[in-house]
Design a protein around this motif. Structure first.
Motif, short mmCIF file in Angstrom:
data_model
loop_
_atom_site.label_atom_id
_atom_site.label_comp_id
_atom_site.label_asym_id
_atom_site.label_seq_id
_atom_site.Cartn_x
_atom_site.Cartn_y
_atom_site.Cartn_z
N ALA A 23 0.89 -1.17 0.00
CA ALA A 23 0.00 0.00 0.00
C ALA A 23 0.92 1.21 0.00
CB ALA A 23 -0.92 -0.02 1.22
N VAL A 24 1.17 1.73 -1.19
CA VAL A 24 2.22 2.75 -1.36
C VAL A 24 1.61 4.12 -1.09
CG1 VAL A 24 4.02 3.64 -2.89
CG2 VAL A 24 3.30 1.23 -3.07
N ASN A 25 1.89 4.63 0.11
CA ASN A 25 1.23 5.83 0.60
C ASN A 25 1.95 7.12 0.22
OD1 ASN A 25 3.06 4.42 2.48
ND2 ASN A 25 2.91 6.31 3.66
N GLY A 26 3.21 7.00 -0.23
CA GLY A 26 3.97 8.21 -0.55
C GLY A 26 5.18 7.81 -1.35
N VAL A 27 6.27 8.56 -1.19
CA VAL A 27 7.43 8.27 -2.03
C VAL A 27 8.03 6.89 -1.71
CG1 VAL A 27 9.10 9.45 -0.50
CG2 VAL A 27 9.58 9.28 -2.96
N ALA A 28 8.38 6.19 -2.77
CA ALA A 28 9.07 4.89 -2.65
C ALA A 28 10.35 5.04 -3.48
CB ALA A 28 8.20 3.76 -3.20
N ALA A 29 11.49 5.12 -2.79
CA ALA A 29 12.75 5.42 -3.49
C ALA A 29 13.75 4.29 -3.28
CB ALA A 29 13.33 6.74 -2.98
N GLY A 30 14.59 4.07 -4.27
CA GLY A 30 15.65 3.08 -4.15
C GLY A 30 15.11 1.73 -3.73
N ALA A 31 15.75 1.17 -2.71
CA ALA A 31 15.30 -0.14 -2.24
C ALA A 31 13.88 -0.10 -1.69
CB ALA A 31 16.26 -0.68 -1.18
N GLY A 32 13.38 1.09 -1.37
CA GLY A 32 11.98 1.22 -0.96
C GLY A 32 11.06 0.92 -2.13
N ALA A 33 11.45 1.40 -3.32
CA ALA A 33 10.67 1.06 -4.52
C ALA A 33 10.79 -0.44 -4.79
CB ALA A 33 11.18 1.87 -5.71
N SER A 34 12.00 -0.97 -4.60
CA SER A 34 12.20 -2.41 -4.84
C SER A 34 11.30 -3.25 -3.94
CB SER A 34 13.65 -2.81 -4.58
OG SER A 34 14.52 -2.06 -5.38
N LEU A 35 11.11 -2.81 -2.70
CA LEU A 35 10.22 -3.56 -1.79
C LEU A 35 8.80 -3.57 -2.35
CD1 LEU A 35 11.02 -2.51 1.89
CD2 LEU A 35 11.62 -4.63 0.71
N ALA A 36 8.36 -2.42 -2.84
CA ALA A 36 7.01 -2.37 -3.43
C ALA A 36 6.94 -3.28 -4.65
CB ALA A 36 6.65 -0.93 -3.80
N PHE A 37 7.99 -3.28 -5.47
CA PHE A 37 7.98 -4.12 -6.68
C PHE A 37 7.95 -5.61 -6.33
CE2 PHE A 37 10.81 -0.67 -8.86
CZ PHE A 37 9.74 0.19 -8.90
N ALA A 38 8.49 -5.96 -5.16
CA ALA A 38 8.55 -7.38 -4.77
C ALA A 38 7.23 -7.90 -4.22
CB ALA A 38 9.66 -7.58 -3.73
N ALA A 39 6.28 -6.98 -4.00
CA ALA A 39 4.97 -7.41 -3.49
C ALA A 39 4.17 -8.06 -4.62
CB ALA A 39 4.23 -6.20 -2.92
N ASP A 40 3.10 -8.75 -4.25
CA ASP A 40 2.24 -9.37 -5.27
C ASP A 40 1.32 -8.34 -5.92
OD1 ASP A 40 2.60 -12.47 -4.95
OD2 ASP A 40 2.72 -11.58 -2.97
N LEU A 41 0.86 -7.38 -5.13
CA LEU A 41 -0.03 -6.33 -5.64
C LEU A 41 0.48 -4.99 -5.11
CD1 LEU A 41 -3.50 -7.96 -4.85
CD2 LEU A 41 -2.42 -7.79 -7.10
N ARG A 42 0.30 -3.95 -5.92
CA ARG A 42 0.67 -2.61 -5.51
C ARG A 42 -0.53 -1.69 -5.67
NH1 ARG A 42 4.44 -5.22 -6.88
NH2 ARG A 42 3.31 -5.59 -8.78
N LEU A 43 -1.01 -1.16 -4.54
CA LEU A 43 -2.04 -0.13 -4.57
C LEU A 43 -1.35 1.17 -4.16
CD1 LEU A 43 -4.84 -1.93 -2.50
CD2 LEU A 43 -4.04 -2.42 -4.81
N ALA A 44 -1.78 2.28 -4.77
CA ALA A 44 -1.10 3.54 -4.46
C ALA A 44 -2.11 4.59 -4.06
CB ALA A 44 -0.32 4.02 -5.69
N SER A 45 -1.66 5.51 -3.22
CA SER A 45 -2.45 6.71 -2.99
C SER A 45 -2.04 7.73 -4.05
CB SER A 45 -2.22 7.27 -1.58
OG SER A 45 -1.22 8.25 -1.60
#
Ligand code: LHQ
Length: 259
Positions: free
Chosen positions: A102-124
């Motif tokens: 559940a990507v609530n704000g900025v996802a940078a570097g390895a933070g973006a990678s963590l989101a990419f590694a999820a099965d689903l990505r929902l964003a605000s």
């Protein structure tokens, strides 16, 4: 509860919240250890059917804590990856439960990678993806070279990884990096709704679907067809499949027991 990470289990849904908002939830060694420990414990907990990963405050995660890298005794980057980031990503992909970022704000570097590694990505609408690696002379890591082309295709992956312009939520939705965009106040409720839908499904089927989608990248069509037949053979003998059929016949919702 560890400094920098919160885990809350509510029925079948666990919410893991990166919680260092003053540093945009940047990842320190203790936070990475806590995150890995939490994911491993949740993976082993059969009562937990879905994991939501999110961030406290205005960021999802700013990636590696760069202040930590100023320490002359900080481990070399390859060690940092092998011992901390890679096991987190590997656990997210290996665990049977789906992980929803559940990507609530900025996802940078390895933070973006963590989101990419999820099965689903929902964003605000406040979400933003920044492949910040190149700016500090590094390559995309924590699985991003593997996940990103699979999510958005090789051309867009190259654009994101090499040019590195920030990707806002609407663009992320358009290119398939996220699948839903909602207002900030709606993000966790929406993630919860999706999680409850998944939690109501037959757990063996959900796990098998997750792993079959990953495995298909390394299979040719014949192997994928055979893998589906093998899985369907196994699931077709399960009590949950019988319950699904009975519920259809009886025009009611199924009650899956995970067997
Ligand atoms: C931070 C951070 C941060 C510490 C913001 N660390 N404090 C893996 C293996 C091992 C090592 C190397 O790397 C990797 C993979 C990686 O993750 S590499 C990429 C590391 N991350 C970055 O390069 C991102 C750095 N941050 C930024 O570019 C910006 O902060 C973003 C674009 C995320 C957000 O910008 P703004 O919204 O303008 O916020 P800000 O820059 O003002 O940051 C707010 C605070 O958060 C600020 O602290 P302060 O005390 O001044 O308020 C920042 O220092 C802190 N912060 N990111 N990664």
């Amino acid at each position: 509860m560890t400094d920098g990470l919160r885990v809350a289990v509510d029925g079948p849904v666990a919410t893991v919240t990166l919680d260092r908002p003053a540093a945009l939830n940047a990842l320190t060694i203790p936070v990475k250890a806590a995150l890995l420990g939490a994911l491993r414990a949740l993976a082993d907990d059969r009562a937990v059917r879905v994991v939501i990963l999110t961030g406290e405050g205005r960021a999802f995660c700013a990636g590696q804590d760069l202040a930590e890298r100023d320490d002359p005794d900080a481990p070399p980057l390859d060690v940092e990856l092998r011992e901390r980031y890679n096991p987190i990503v590997a656990t997210m992909r290996a665990m049977d439960q789906p992980v929803i970022a559940a990507v609530n704000g900025v996802a940078a570097g390895a933070g973006a990678s963590l989101a990419f590694a999820a099965d689903l990505r929902l964003a605000s609408t406040a979400a933003r993806f920044v492949l910040a690696f190149g700016r500090i002379g590094l390559v995309p890591d924590s699985g991003a070279t593997w996940t990103l082309p699979r999510l958005v295709g090789p051309g867009r992956a190259a654009e994101l990884a090499l040019v590195g312009d920030p990707v806002d939520a609407e663009t992320a939705l358009r290119i398939g990096l996220v699948t839903r965009v909602v207002e900030p106040d709606e993000l966790l409720p929406e993630a919860r709704r999706v999680a409850e839908t998944l939690a109501a499904a037959a757990p063996s089927a959900v796990a098998a679907t997750k792993h079959a989608l990953d495995a298909a990248w390394d299979r040719d069509l014949a192997a994928a067809l055979e893998a589906e037949a093998e899985l369907q053979g196994r699931l077709g003998r399960s009590a949950d499949h019988a319950e699904g059929l009975a519920a259809f016949r009886e025009k009611r919702s199924p009650v899956f027991r995970g067997s």
